[in-house]
Design an enzyme around this catalytic site. Structure first.
Site, PDB file in Angstrom:
ATOM      1  N   LEU A 187       8.534 -21.925 -46.814  1.00 40.97           N
ATOM      2  CA  LEU A 187       8.228 -22.983 -45.853  1.00 40.97           C
ATOM      3  C   LEU A 187       8.165 -22.361 -44.456  1.00 40.97           C
ATOM      4  CD1 LEU A 187      10.115 -26.407 -45.671  1.00 40.97           C
ATOM      5  CD2 LEU A 187       9.099 -25.287 -43.718  1.00 40.97           C
ATOM      6  N   PRO A 221       3.034 -25.857 -35.988  1.00 40.45           N
ATOM      7  CA  PRO A 221       3.382 -24.432 -35.869  1.00 40.45           C
ATOM      8  C   PRO A 221       2.175 -23.502 -36.068  1.00 40.45           C
ATOM      9  CG  PRO A 221       4.984 -25.573 -37.233  1.00 40.45           C
ATOM     10  CD  PRO A 221       3.852 -26.541 -37.000  1.00 40.45           C
ATOM     11  N   GLU A 234       2.787 -24.027 -49.295  1.00 42.75           N
ATOM     12  CA  GLU A 234       4.069 -24.446 -49.863  1.00 42.75           C
ATOM     13  C   GLU A 234       3.812 -25.308 -51.097  1.00 42.75           C
ATOM     14  OE1 GLU A 234       5.845 -26.504 -46.549  1.00 42.75           O
ATOM     15  OE2 GLU A 234       5.360 -24.805 -45.275  1.00 42.75           O
ATOM     16  N   HIS A 264       3.899 -37.806 -41.202  1.00 40.62           N
ATOM     17  CA  HIS A 264       3.113 -37.758 -42.435  1.00 40.62           C
ATOM     18  C   HIS A 264       1.869 -38.634 -42.305  1.00 40.62           C
ATOM     19  CE1 HIS A 264       7.000 -36.369 -43.755  1.00 40.62           C
ATOM     20  NE2 HIS A 264       6.565 -36.098 -44.953  1.00 40.62           N
ATOM     21  N   GLU A 299       4.988 -22.633 -41.657  1.00 44.18           N
ATOM     22  CA  GLU A 299       3.559 -22.899 -41.438  1.00 44.18           C
ATOM     23  C   GLU A 299       2.899 -21.887 -40.504  1.00 44.18           C
ATOM     24  OE1 GLU A 299       5.838 -25.363 -41.472  1.00 44.18           O
ATOM     25  OE2 GLU A 299       5.159 -26.713 -43.048  1.00 44.18           O
ATOM     26  N   PHE A 315       2.978 -31.345 -39.916  1.00 45.91           N
ATOM     27  CA  PHE A 315       3.592 -30.016 -40.073  1.00 45.91           C
ATOM     28  C   PHE A 315       2.625 -28.911 -39.642  1.00 45.91           C
ATOM     29  CE2 PHE A 315       5.762 -31.961 -44.065  1.00 45.91           C
ATOM     30  CZ  PHE A 315       6.520 -32.779 -43.257  1.00 45.91           C
ATOM     31  N   ILE A 316       1.478 -29.320 -39.116  1.00 47.62           N
ATOM     32  CA  ILE A 316       0.436 -28.328 -38.822  1.00 47.62           C
ATOM     33  C   ILE A 316       0.672 -27.651 -37.463  1.00 47.62           C
ATOM     34  CG2 ILE A 316      -1.329 -29.649 -37.534  1.00 47.62           C
ATOM     35  CD1 ILE A 316      -3.388 -28.599 -39.627  1.00 47.62           C
TER      36      ILE A 316
END
Lengths: 343, 321
Positions: free
Chosen positions: A76, A107, A47, A147, A78, A104-105
């Site tokens: 977007l 998925p 992304e 984050h 993942e 966000f890792i």
């Protein structure tokens, strides 16, 4: 596991040609650019990695230089980013996929655990998955919880997957090159707090550093301190302060989090008799627990006292107001190393 | 369709049917290790699609994959050896029924983490596009897996990146025991294609000719224009989700109806004979050859060597571990 005898490593790189003083993130960009230039199978995707140059600028300028076919923006999604990378890798390409933040890792976990890490094994080497999944990880930049977290042990639990974490510009360059060239999937986690913390002279010569070995950053005979990622900074500060009091530590940067180079750690513990593990991740089932278990199993009689851990806590990564309460500090590390010497 | 193609299609469908019917019997007597998911009743789906694929096209199968592999041209003997976990199997007896893989015919590892094949196929298609060899990637996806997020992510990406992927949804009515009429909002998968700016077609999966005609058009378009498409094939399986499934979710007489009215082999045979495309004798020759093949390989597999124990630690990584 490969022997690590030849991997003694100094933080100060020797001077040479094509040397540039760069940050850790610059070194990552340099490594990707080198590999895009020299290996037509390499593709960068994720992304905002293309037109925008990446949320942390790791891929800045790469699409302009190598074109949209080599540096591709994705929607977007993942899980799909990991899945398509697996398909590309299985067909002989060398995808480098970026996930914007560790939080966000998740998925991708389905794809990495069920497919990337297992293809070689289930097909007895007939189908392989030479891909890199890059993600910034760790706290200390005042970002919200997803984050800021350090969940490397999730991936360390997956056979067939390598987990690699650089902790300096030199190792960022050399280890990312090695990860891209590795014939197996690598989850490459980047300590974003130190993306721009310091600069080193890094020669842009396409030379990879070895994976599956630790890097010894300081040598001493009193205490073995094992750490990785951004925590190498606090650890080195702590150890350098202790050195002024005459306490000498072996500082080992784990670098490849899985599979772990236990030989280097066990050799060091044989010498020092004391082990302190420092990591930012939560304590329970953190990678430190595994290191402690192996040293207890194989180095028990070399130990002069209990193994100690300085880690984050078993809580959700706190928002910035309490972030530094969570992080292992220089002071905490000094205290625990000194405590270990009292045994 | 050329006569040779019709003969090949019949041979494949007959081979899958006999391979799987025998598997059903062997499983009941305890001879088959692990789980198996039989493809009986759905033969025309994979065979119809594969009748339109070229040698460099890739098929990605599912856990119900014996038929997928055979349709793509995987050797029946080595497939059987793999299912029985024998050393001579396609993957050294390590992949088993659910994860069979054969690069030599571009059949990519069957996939029991359902839905992932859709995303992996996009990577395969991108690699083909990079090579500019005109190859397409065809993931077979059950209608249960169609509700996985990654499938929708893959459809979106394939359209955004203009990838030569034909997403083939095999709607066999049940995701394990969950009815597709309940689980799929709107009831139709082909209709989702429009949302992703690609053509979508649904056909009856028991009709080889309907499947191959629809596949021909969509695969040809994907190949020429490098654009994705959706093909939904509707045909219920004759057996349970897995061997041993009590199938309490079936309607009364449902399987009897499927076997008498929607058997792809009967429908194919009736059509090719009525149209004078093939003769009864030609089909009988194939029947006999397949019967012999299946009997031979099932006899051979039981005596075949198992993988050596020392292989446990091989191939975790490329380097020794």
């Amino acid at each position: 596991m490969r022997n690590s005898a030849n991997t003694r490593f100094d933080m100060a790189a020797p001077m040479g040609a094509h040397m540039a003083e760069v940050t850790l993130i610059d070194a990552l960009t340099m490594a990707m650019a080198w590999e895009l230039e020299h290996d037509p199978r390499v593709i960068v995707l994720g992304e905002d990695v293309g037109v925008n140059g990446g949320v942390f600028r790791a891929t800045a300028g790469l699409q302009q230089k190598f074109g949209v076919d080599r540096v591709q923006d994705t929607p977007l999604a993942e899980g799909m980013i990991a899945g398509i990378s697996i398909g590309m890798a299985a067909q002989g390409m060398r995808p480098i996929a970026e996930i914007q933040f560790m939080g966000f890792i998740y998925p991708t976990v389905d794809q990495i655990i069920n497919h990337a890490g297992r293809m070689r094994n289930r097909t007895r080497g007939r189908l392989t998955c030479p891909m890199v999944l890059r993600a910034p990880f760790g706290g200390g930049i005042h970002a919200p919880e997803h984050h800021s977290e350090s969940t490397e042990s999730l991936f360390a639990h997956m056979p067939g997957v390598r987990v690699v974490i650089p902790s300096s510009p030199t190792r960022a360059y050399g280890l990312l090159l090695a990860a891209i060239r590795d014939p197996d999937p690598v989850v490459f986690l980047e300590p974003k707090r130190i993306y721009r913390l310091n600069k080193q002279d890094v020669e842009d010569n396409g030379k990879a550093l070895p994976l599956d070995v630790c890097y010894v950053l300081r040598e001493g005979s009193d205490v073995t301190v094992v750490t990785w990622g951004a925590m190498t900074f606090e650890t080195l500060k702590a150890v350098d302060q202790l050195a002024r009091k005459g306490i000498r530590c072996d500082v080992i940067d784990l670098a490849t989090i899985s599979p772990i180079d236990y030989e280097t750690i066990l050799e060091s513990v044989q010498k020092t008799g004391r082990l302190v593990i420092v990591h930012e991740a939560a304590r329970t089932c953190g990678v430190g627990a595994e290191i402690a278990a192996i040293v207890a199993e194989k180095g028990m009689y070399d130990l002069q006292g209990p193994i100690r851990r300085v880690t984050g806590y078993d809580v959700v990564m706190p928002l910035f107001r309490r972030e530094m309460d969570y992080m292992p500090s220089v002071g905490k590390i000094i205290d625990v190393i000194q405590e270990s010497l009292e045994d | 369709m050329e006569k040779s193609k019709l003969l090949t299609a019949y041979r494949k469908m007959r081979t899958i049917r006999d391979f799987e019917e025998r598997m059903h019997v062997e499983f009941a007597t305890g001879g088959v290790p692990g789980f198996v998911h039989l493809y009986v009743g759905q033969e025309a789906c994979a065979v119809g699609v594969c009748s339109q694929l070229e040698g460099n096209d890739t098929l990605l199968g599912t856990h119900r994959g014996h038929g997928h592999a055979l349709a793509k041209g995987v050797d029946a003997r080595r497939l059987l050896f793999e299912i029985f976990g024998r050393a001579e199997g396609l993957c050294g007896g390590n992949a088993g029924s659910c994860h069979v893989h054969d690069s030599s015919v571009r059949y990519i590892g069957a996939n029991s983490g359902v839905g992932s094949g859709a995303a992996i196929a996009c990577g395969v298609a991108l690699a083909a596009k990079t090579r500019s060899d005109g190859a397409v990637a065809v993931p077979l996806i059950g209608e249960g897996a169609a509700n996985q997020g990654v499938v929708l992510e893959a459809m979106n990406l394939a359209s955004v990146w203009k990838l030569p992927v034909v997403f083939v949804f095999e709607n066999n009515g049940y995701a394990e025991a969950t009815g597709s009429d309940w689980a799929i909002a709107g009831g139709e998968l082909w209709g989702r294609a429009a949302a992703f700016d690609m053509p979508g077609v649904a056909v009856e999966g028991h009709d080889f000719f309907a499947v191959s005609e629809a596949a021909a058009e969509l695969i040809d378009r994907a190949r020429k224009e490098s654009r994705p498409a959706v093909l939904e094939l509707r045909q219920k399986r004759f057996y349970g989700h897995f061997e041993g499934d009590a199938q309490t979710y079936r309607g009364d007489g449902e399987v009897d109806y499927l076997r008498s009215e929607r058997d792809c082999l009967t429908i194919f045979t009736d059509r090719v004979i009525a149209e004078d495309w093939l003769t009864k004798e030609e089909l009988a020759v194939i029947d006999e050859e397949v019967t012999t093949l299946i009997a031979d390989i099932y006899e051979e597999v039981k005596e075949a060597a198992l993988p050596a124990e020392s292989r446990l630690f091989d191939n975790v990584y490329a380097s020794p571990y």
